[in-house]
Design a protein around this motif. Structure first.
Motif, mmCIF file in Angstrom:
data_model
loop_
_atom_site.group_PDB
_atom_site.id
_atom_site.type_symbol
_atom_site.label_atom_id
_atom_site.label_comp_id
_atom_site.label_asym_id
_atom_site.label_seq_id
_atom_site.Cartn_x
_atom_site.Cartn_y
_atom_site.Cartn_z
ATOM 1 N N PRO A 259 75.625 -6.243 72.535
ATOM 2 C CA PRO A 259 74.797 -4.709 73.056
ATOM 3 C C PRO A 259 73.452 -4.244 71.997
ATOM 4 N N VAL A 260 73.199 -3.196 72.619
ATOM 5 C CA VAL A 260 71.199 -2.786 71.839
ATOM 6 C C VAL A 260 71.748 -1.722 71.936
ATOM 7 N N PRO A 261 72.007 -0.939 70.420
ATOM 8 C CA PRO A 261 72.160 0.240 70.526
ATOM 9 C C PRO A 261 70.625 0.969 71.675
ATOM 10 N N ALA A 262 71.353 2.090 71.821
ATOM 11 C CA ALA A 262 70.583 3.088 72.070
ATOM 12 C C ALA A 262 70.597 4.029 71.479
ATOM 13 N N ARG A 263 69.725 5.180 71.548
ATOM 14 C CA ARG A 263 69.681 5.923 69.792
ATOM 15 C C ARG A 263 69.842 7.771 70.504
ATOM 16 N N PRO A 264 71.082 8.601 69.788
ATOM 17 C CA PRO A 264 71.158 9.579 70.628
ATOM 18 C C PRO A 264 70.377 10.203 70.446
ATOM 19 N N GLU A 265 69.223 10.379 69.325
ATOM 20 C CA GLU A 265 68.036 11.431 69.679
ATOM 21 C C GLU A 265 66.974 11.176 70.558
ATOM 22 N N ASP A 266 67.236 10.011 71.174
ATOM 23 C CA ASP A 266 66.437 9.268 72.267
ATOM 24 C C ASP A 266 67.335 9.951 73.694
ATOM 25 N N GLY A 267 68.605 10.986 73.446
ATOM 26 C CA GLY A 267 69.059 11.031 74.451
ATOM 27 C C GLY A 267 68.827 9.946 75.194
ATOM 28 N N PHE A 268 69.804 8.877 74.046
ATOM 29 C CA PHE A 268 70.572 7.491 74.611
ATOM 30 C C PHE A 268 69.529 6.528 75.850
ATOM 31 N N GLN A 269 68.051 6.658 75.959
ATOM 32 C CA GLN A 269 67.614 6.532 76.542
ATOM 33 C C GLN A 269 67.405 4.914 75.963
ATOM 34 N N SER B 103 84.680 4.025 73.263
ATOM 35 C CA SER B 103 85.205 3.398 73.879
ATOM 36 C C SER B 103 83.901 2.442 74.772
ATOM 37 N N PHE B 104 82.619 3.292 74.593
ATOM 38 C CA PHE B 104 81.399 2.624 75.032
ATOM 39 C C PHE B 104 80.352 1.816 74.419
ATOM 40 N N GLY B 105 81.519 2.057 73.363
ATOM 41 C CA GLY B 105 80.455 1.175 72.045
ATOM 42 C C GLY B 105 79.688 1.929 70.681
ATOM 43 N N ALA B 106 79.068 1.114 70.103
ATOM 44 C CA ALA B 106 79.658 1.922 68.948
ATOM 45 C C ALA B 106 78.054 3.088 68.717
ATOM 46 N N ALA B 107 77.210 2.676 69.880
ATOM 47 C CA ALA B 107 75.848 3.564 69.521
ATOM 48 C C ALA B 107 76.313 5.276 69.800
ATOM 49 N N ALA B 108 77.508 5.004 70.640
ATOM 50 C CA ALA B 108 78.393 6.333 70.903
ATOM 51 C C ALA B 108 79.298 6.924 70.033
ATOM 52 N N ALA B 109 79.688 6.474 69.175
ATOM 53 C CA ALA B 109 80.739 7.263 67.906
ATOM 54 C C ALA B 109 79.824 8.374 66.726
ATOM 55 N N GLY B 110 81.816 8.484 67.008
ATOM 56 C CA GLY B 110 80.688 10.165 67.147
ATOM 57 C C GLY B 110 80.684 11.538 67.940
ATOM 58 N N HIS B 111 80.960 10.467 69.301
ATOM 59 C CA HIS B 111 80.737 11.418 70.641
ATOM 60 C C HIS B 111 82.006 11.014 71.169
ATOM 61 N N VAL B 112 81.760 12.422 72.287
ATOM 62 C CA VAL B 112 82.866 11.871 74.031
ATOM 63 C C VAL B 112 82.171 12.361 74.970
ATOM 64 N N ARG B 113 82.920 11.405 76.362
ATOM 65 C CA ARG B 113 82.479 11.156 77.544
ATOM 66 C C ARG B 113 83.237 12.700 78.705
#
Ligand code: PMP
Length: 391
Positions: free
Chosen positions: A142-152, A355-365
Motif C-alpha cells: 500500500p502506498v499512502p494517498a493523503r487526505p489533503e490531496d482528496g486521497f488522489q 478498515s481501508f488502510g492506514a492512510a484513512a485513519a481518523g475517517h469513516v466511510r
C-alpha cells in the motif's frame, strides 16, 4: 486435521475495523434498529426485465457448460461498449467475461505477476486488494494517498515505493472507499510511472457509470497505455447485478488467452443464462445505467449540503461511487472508536477508515445505500454525535 496451507491462512490477513461491521450485524439480529451504512450494495434489486431474460434463457436450455471467456456475442458487445466509452480500438480478443469484477482483478494479477512480485496500490484501498494480491502470489504494497490531496495518489510517492520487485500497480477510480475520481494529471502520472518501470496497471473501473465529475476516463485511454493496462469491469454496480457475478477483464490478446487458461482450471466460465441476461442488460442503454446511479449522486449532494453547515467533521470531495468519506479527526477519536461508539450509543453503523488502510485513519466511510430519509437521519445523528465530542 492436517495443516492448512499458509497461503489460505494468510489470505485475508490485515484490515482493521471490521468489528463495527460484525457488531452491527449482531445488533440487528438481536432486534436493535440499526441504520446501517456499512455495505456497498444498492438498495434496489436487479431489474425484472433482466431477470425475465435470465429465466427464459435458462428455461430455453442454456444451462450447460458455457464459453470459457464468454459467448462471442457478449464479448463483441462488451468490446463495442469499451471502444465507445474510451475511444480505444477493442475487439472480442481483448475481452474475457468472468464471474465478477473481483475475479477480473484476480485474473489480471494471475496473468501479470509472478510469486514474490510487488503489487503497489494507493491506500486507502478496497478491502479485498491485499488478499487478491496474495492469492496471485504477490506482495501487497500500500502506498499512502493523503487526505489533503482528496486521497488522489501522487506519482512521486508511487515511484519511491517501486523497488526492483515491483511488477504491477492496482488503481481504482472512481474509488472505494473514498469516492475520489482521479484527475487527468494523476492518471498521466500513473501512466508515466508504469512506463518508466515497465509495470502492468490493473485498473479497477467497476464504478465507471457512477462518475459525477464528467465522463469517466479510463487509464487504458491514455496514449500508449492499452498494451499494459488491464481493466476490470463489472455489471454489479452499473446494473445492480451484484449477485449475478458477472464482469470482464479487458487487455492485450495474450492476457485474454491466459485468462481463458485460468478459467479452464478454475471457474469454467460464467453461466450461459447469466451471460444472456447481461447481453440484454447492456442493450438497456445509458438512460437505464444513469437511473441505477442516480440515487448515489442525489444522496451525495444531499449529504454534502447537510455537512456544509457544520465544523465537527470534514468531508473528502467525492466525485463518484456510492460512498462518502468523512474526516472525524477533530473529535479526537480514531475512526474505529468513533464508529464503535456511534454504533453502541446511537445505533448508526459506518465503516472506520482504518478498515481501508492506514492512510484513512481518523475517517469513516458512509455507504449511500439507504433510502434518502434514513440516510439523512443517520447523518444528522452522526453530526450531532461528532459535535458533542468536539466540544
Ligand atoms: N472493486 C471494487 C472497488 C469494489 O468496490 C467491488 C465490490 N464492492 C469490486 C471490485 C468487486 O465487485 P464485483 O465482483 O461484484 O464485480
Amino acid at each position: 486435521m492436517t495443516r492448512l496451507s499458509t497461503r489460505i491462512q494468510t489470505l485475508t490477513a490485515g484490515g482493521n475495523g471490521w468489528a463495527v461491521y460484525y457488531r452491527a450485524r449482531e445488533m440487528k439480529a438481536a432486534g436493535v434498529p440499526v441504520l446501517d451504512l456499512t455495505i456497498g450494495e444498492h438498495d434496489r434489486r436487479t431489474d425484472p426485465a433482466i431477470l425475465e431474460v435470465m429465466d427464459a434463457s435458462a428455461r430455453g436450455g442454456n444451462t450447460g457448460y458455457a464459453h470459457l471467456t464468454g459467448s462471442p456475442a457478449l464479448r463483441d458487445t462488451i468490446a463495442a461498449r469499451v471502444a465507445a466509452r474510451t475511444g480505444v480500438p477493442t475487439t472480442r480478443d481483448n475481452v474475457a467475461v468472468v464471474p465478477g469484477g473481483q475475479f477480473a482483478l484476480f485474473a489480471a494479477l494471475m496473468a501479470g505477476i509472478d510469486p514474490g512480485d510487488d503489487v503497489l496500490f494507493p491506500d486507502p484501498y478496497y478491502t479485498s486488494y491485499p488478499g487478491t494480491v496474495r492469492s496471485a502470489g504477490g506482495r501487497p504494497v500500500p502506498v499512502p494517498a493523503r487526505p489533503e490531496d482528496g486521497f488522489q495518489p501522487r506519482a512521486a510517492d508511487l515511484l519511491v515505493a517501486c523497488t526492483g520487485a515491483a511488477r504491477a500497480l492496482l488503481i481504482n477510480s472512481p474509488n472505494n472507499p473514498t469516492g475520489a475520481v482521479y484527475s487527468d494529471a494523476v492518471l498521466e502520472g500513473i501512466a508515466r510511472v508504469a512506463r518508466d518501470r515497465d509495470l502492468w496497471v490493473v485498473s479497477d473501473e467497476v464504478y465507471d457509470t457512477q462518475c459525477w465529475t464528467g465522463p469517466h476516463r479510463s487509464l487504458r485511454s491514455v496514449p500508449g497505455m492499452a498494451e499494459r493496462v488491464l481493466v476490470a469491469g463489472s455489471m454489479s454496480k452499473s446494473h445492480a447485478m451484484t449477485g449475478s457475478r458477472i464482469g470482464w477483464l479487458i487487455g492485450p490478446e495474450a492476457v485474454i488467452a491466459g485468462v481463458s487458461a485460468l478459467a479452464n482450471t478454475t471457474t469454467y466460465g460464467p453461466p450461459g443464462y447469466i451471460q444472456d441476461a447481461t447481453l440484454h442488460a447492456l442493450t438497456l442503454g445509458e438512460g437505464f445505467e444513469a437511473g441505477v446511479a442516480a440515487p448515489f449522486r442525489r444522496r451525495r449532494d444531499l449529504c454534502l449540503a447537510r455537512i456544509a453547515g457544520q465544523q465537527a467533521v470534514g468531508v473528502i470531495p467525492s466525485g463518484g461511487a456510492m460512498y462518502l468519506m468523512l474526516d472525524v479527526r477533530a473529535t479526537g477519536l480514531s475512526g474505529v472508536n468513533f464508529a464503535l461508539q456511534l454504533l453502541e450509543t446511537k445505533h448508526v453503523a459506518v465503516m472506520p477508515g482504518e478498515s481501508f488502510g492506514a492512510a484513512a485513519a481518523g475517517h469513516v466511510r458512509l455507504a449511500l445505500t439507504l433510502p434518502d430519509d434514513d440516510l439523512l437521519a443517520a447523518l444528522d445523528t452522526l453530526l450531532t454525535f461528532a459535535q458533542e465530542l468536539s466540544r
